[in-house]
Scaffold this motif. Structure first.
Motif, PDB file in Angstrom:
ATOM      1  N   ALA A  18      -9.225  41.590 -25.290  1.00 19.81           N
ATOM      2  CA  ALA A  18      -9.604  40.207 -24.601  1.00 19.81           C
ATOM      3  C   ALA A  18      -8.668  39.032 -24.822  1.00 19.81           C
ATOM      4  CB  ALA A  18     -10.939  40.316 -23.541  1.00 19.81           C
ATOM      5  N   ILE A  19      -8.806  37.872 -24.281  1.00 18.17           N
ATOM      6  CA  ILE A  19      -8.485  36.602 -25.307  1.00 18.17           C
ATOM      7  C   ILE A  19      -9.052  35.853 -25.102  1.00 18.17           C
ATOM      8  CG2 ILE A  19      -5.577  37.484 -24.610  1.00 18.17           C
ATOM      9  CD1 ILE A  19      -5.556  34.946 -22.863  1.00 18.17           C
ATOM     10  N   GLU A  20      -9.039  35.201 -25.356  1.00 16.55           N
ATOM     11  CA  GLU A  20     -10.400  33.572 -25.817  1.00 16.55           C
ATOM     12  C   GLU A  20      -9.154  31.933 -25.768  1.00 16.55           C
ATOM     13  OE1 GLU A  20     -12.482  31.372 -28.686  1.00 16.55           O
ATOM     14  OE2 GLU A  20     -13.816  33.022 -28.496  1.00 16.55           O
ATOM     15  N   VAL A  21      -9.649  31.601 -24.742  1.00 17.29           N
ATOM     16  CA  VAL A  21      -8.560  30.429 -24.719  1.00 17.29           C
ATOM     17  C   VAL A  21      -9.423  29.324 -24.709  1.00 17.29           C
ATOM     18  CG1 VAL A  21      -7.238  29.059 -23.308  1.00 17.29           C
ATOM     19  CG2 VAL A  21      -7.564  31.202 -22.791  1.00 17.29           C
ATOM     20  N   VAL A  22      -8.981  28.308 -25.796  1.00 15.03           N
ATOM     21  CA  VAL A  22      -9.145  26.819 -26.266  1.00 15.03           C
ATOM     22  C   VAL A  22      -8.246  25.539 -25.347  1.00 15.03           C
ATOM     23  CG1 VAL A  22      -9.842  25.050 -27.977  1.00 15.03           C
ATOM     24  CG2 VAL A  22     -10.172  27.864 -28.093  1.00 15.03           C
ATOM     25  N   VAL A  40     -12.251  24.144 -14.416  1.00 14.19           N
ATOM     26  CA  VAL A  40     -11.503  24.301 -15.271  1.00 14.19           C
ATOM     27  C   VAL A  40     -11.346  25.459 -15.752  1.00 14.19           C
ATOM     28  CG1 VAL A  40      -9.485  23.989 -17.194  1.00 14.19           C
ATOM     29  CG2 VAL A  40     -10.132  22.164 -15.729  1.00 14.19           C
ATOM     30  N   GLN A  41     -12.665  25.872 -16.591  1.00 15.30           N
ATOM     31  CA  GLN A  41     -13.013  27.359 -17.090  1.00 15.30           C
ATOM     32  C   GLN A  41     -12.657  28.130 -16.059  1.00 15.30           C
ATOM     33  OE1 GLN A  41     -17.219  26.546 -18.051  1.00 15.30           O
ATOM     34  NE2 GLN A  41     -16.254  26.642 -20.520  1.00 15.30           N
ATOM     35  N   GLU A  42     -13.410  28.205 -14.509  1.00 11.93           N
ATOM     36  CA  GLU A  42     -13.036  29.609 -13.697  1.00 11.93           C
ATOM     37  C   GLU A  42     -11.973  29.761 -13.237  1.00 11.93           C
ATOM     38  OE1 GLU A  42     -15.467  31.206 -12.657  1.00 11.93           O
ATOM     39  OE2 GLU A  42     -16.282  30.607 -14.379  1.00 11.93           O
ATOM     40  N   ARG A  43     -11.043  28.149 -12.909  1.00  9.83           N
ATOM     41  CA  ARG A  43     -10.013  28.402 -12.709  1.00  9.83           C
ATOM     42  C   ARG A  43      -8.432  29.043 -13.541  1.00  9.83           C
ATOM     43  NH1 ARG A  43      -6.633  26.425  -8.018  1.00  9.83           N
ATOM     44  NH2 ARG A  43      -4.555  27.689  -7.855  1.00  9.83           N
ATOM     45  N   VAL A  44      -8.826  28.569 -14.748  1.00  7.08           N
ATOM     46  CA  VAL A  44      -8.178  28.881 -15.937  1.00  7.08           C
ATOM     47  C   VAL A  44      -8.615  30.525 -16.323  1.00  7.08           C
ATOM     48  CG1 VAL A  44      -7.680  29.554 -18.527  1.00  7.08           C
ATOM     49  CG2 VAL A  44      -7.644  26.886 -17.125  1.00  7.08           C
ATOM     50  N   ARG A  45      -9.633  30.853 -16.138  1.00  6.72           N
ATOM     51  CA  ARG A  45     -10.085  32.584 -16.272  1.00  6.72           C
ATOM     52  C   ARG A  45      -9.329  33.070 -15.082  1.00  6.72           C
ATOM     53  NH1 ARG A  45     -14.209  35.108 -18.585  1.00  6.72           N
ATOM     54  NH2 ARG A  45     -15.366  33.142 -19.202  1.00  6.72           N
ATOM     55  N   TYR A  46      -9.424  32.911 -14.198  1.00  9.91           N
ATOM     56  CA  TYR A  46      -8.792  33.436 -12.680  1.00  9.91           C
ATOM     57  C   TYR A  46      -7.218  33.774 -12.818  1.00  9.91           C
ATOM     58  CZ  TYR A  46      -7.952  34.180  -7.832  1.00  9.91           C
ATOM     59  OH  TYR A  46      -6.988  34.764  -7.055  1.00  9.91           O
ATOM     60  N   GLU A  47      -7.041  32.566 -12.987  1.00 13.25           N
ATOM     61  CA  GLU A  47      -5.234  32.688 -12.897  1.00 13.25           C
ATOM     62  C   GLU A  47      -4.785  33.599 -14.522  1.00 13.25           C
ATOM     63  OE1 GLU A  47      -3.388  31.549 -10.552  1.00 13.25           O
ATOM     64  OE2 GLU A  47      -4.655  30.665  -9.089  1.00 13.25           O
ATOM     65  N   GLU A  49      -6.352  36.144 -15.346  1.00 13.81           N
ATOM     66  CA  GLU A  49      -6.613  37.359 -15.130  1.00 13.81           C
ATOM     67  C   GLU A  49      -4.949  37.762 -13.993  1.00 13.81           C
ATOM     68  OE1 GLU A  49     -11.114  37.349 -14.793  1.00 13.81           O
ATOM     69  OE2 GLU A  49     -10.994  37.777 -16.515  1.00 13.81           O
ATOM     70  N   ARG A  50      -5.505  36.591 -13.045  1.00 15.04           N
ATOM     71  CA  ARG A  50      -4.781  37.563 -11.986  1.00 15.04           C
ATOM     72  C   ARG A  50      -2.881  37.559 -12.298  1.00 15.04           C
ATOM     73  NH1 ARG A  50      -1.681  35.463  -8.234  1.00 15.04           N
ATOM     74  NH2 ARG A  50      -1.882  32.807  -8.890  1.00 15.04           N
ATOM     75  N   GLN A  51      -2.998  36.921 -12.873  1.00 15.35           N
ATOM     76  CA  GLN A  51      -1.030  36.741 -13.705  1.00 15.35           C
ATOM     77  C   GLN A  51      -0.831  37.658 -14.620  1.00 15.35           C
ATOM     78  OE1 GLN A  51       0.807  32.970 -13.386  1.00 15.35           O
ATOM     79  NE2 GLN A  51      -1.029  32.172 -11.577  1.00 15.35           N
ATOM     80  N   THR A  52      -1.710  38.126 -15.160  1.00 19.08           N
ATOM     81  CA  THR A  52      -1.491  38.817 -16.082  1.00 19.08           C
ATOM     82  C   THR A  52      -1.900  40.654 -16.557  1.00 19.08           C
ATOM     83  OG1 THR A  52      -3.495  38.034 -18.439  1.00 19.08           O
ATOM     84  CG2 THR A  52      -0.761  36.769 -17.809  1.00 19.08           C
ATOM     85  N   GLY A  53      -2.977  40.121 -15.728  1.00 19.87           N
ATOM     86  CA  GLY A  53      -3.778  41.336 -15.880  1.00 19.87           C
ATOM     87  C   GLY A  53      -4.525  41.461 -17.532  1.00 19.87           C
ATOM     88  N   LEU A  54      -4.711  40.392 -17.603  1.00 21.19           N
ATOM     89  CA  LEU A  54      -5.314  40.560 -19.324  1.00 21.19           C
ATOM     90  C   LEU A  54      -6.872  40.151 -18.999  1.00 21.19           C
ATOM     91  CD1 LEU A  54      -3.101  38.002 -21.817  1.00 21.19           C
ATOM     92  CD2 LEU A  54      -2.940  41.526 -21.617  1.00 21.19           C
ATOM     93  N   ALA A  55      -7.853  40.562 -19.967  1.00 17.20           N
ATOM     94  CA  ALA A  55      -9.109  40.606 -19.558  1.00 17.20           C
ATOM     95  C   ALA A  55      -9.566  39.061 -20.713  1.00 17.20           C
ATOM     96  CB  ALA A  55     -10.220  40.907 -19.671  1.00 17.20           C
ATOM     97  N   VAL A  56     -10.351  37.495 -20.468  1.00 11.99           N
ATOM     98  CA  VAL A  56     -10.204  36.683 -20.317  1.00 11.99           C
ATOM     99  C   VAL A  56     -12.185  36.579 -21.150  1.00 11.99           C
ATOM    100  CG1 VAL A  56     -10.566  33.966 -20.467  1.00 11.99           C
ATOM    101  CG2 VAL A  56      -8.631  35.600 -18.822  1.00 11.99           C
TER     102      VAL A  56
END
Length: 69
Positions: A18-22, A40-47, A49-56
């Motif tokens: 998965a990835i970690e975003v700061v 911000v956390q929820e929106r960034v995680r959602y977008e 995962e939705r746009q890349t398919g990567l797990a956050v």
């Protein structure tokens, strides 16, 4: 080398599968900081995962400052 203005305050790290975003952000003075960070956390995680398919694995929001608009 100078960092691009489009990526200042954004750091992405690989973490297992998965990835970690700061994110370092500046918010408008008077807003509820914990509420802003949670949204911000929820929106960034959602977008991501939705746009890349990567797990956050995590989205860490660091509030650097609060400024009047």
């Amino acid at each position: 080398l100078r960092r691009s203005k489009g990526t200042d305050g954004i750091e992405v790290r690989a973490r297992d599968e998965a990835i970690e975003v700061v994110l370092t952000v500046v918010v408008e003075y008077g807003l509820n900081l914990s509420e802003v960070a949670a949204v911000v956390q929820e929106r960034v995680r959602y977008e991501i995962e939705r746009q890349t398919g990567l797990a956050v694995a995590a989205v860490d929001v660091r509030i650097e400052d609060a400024r009047r608009s």
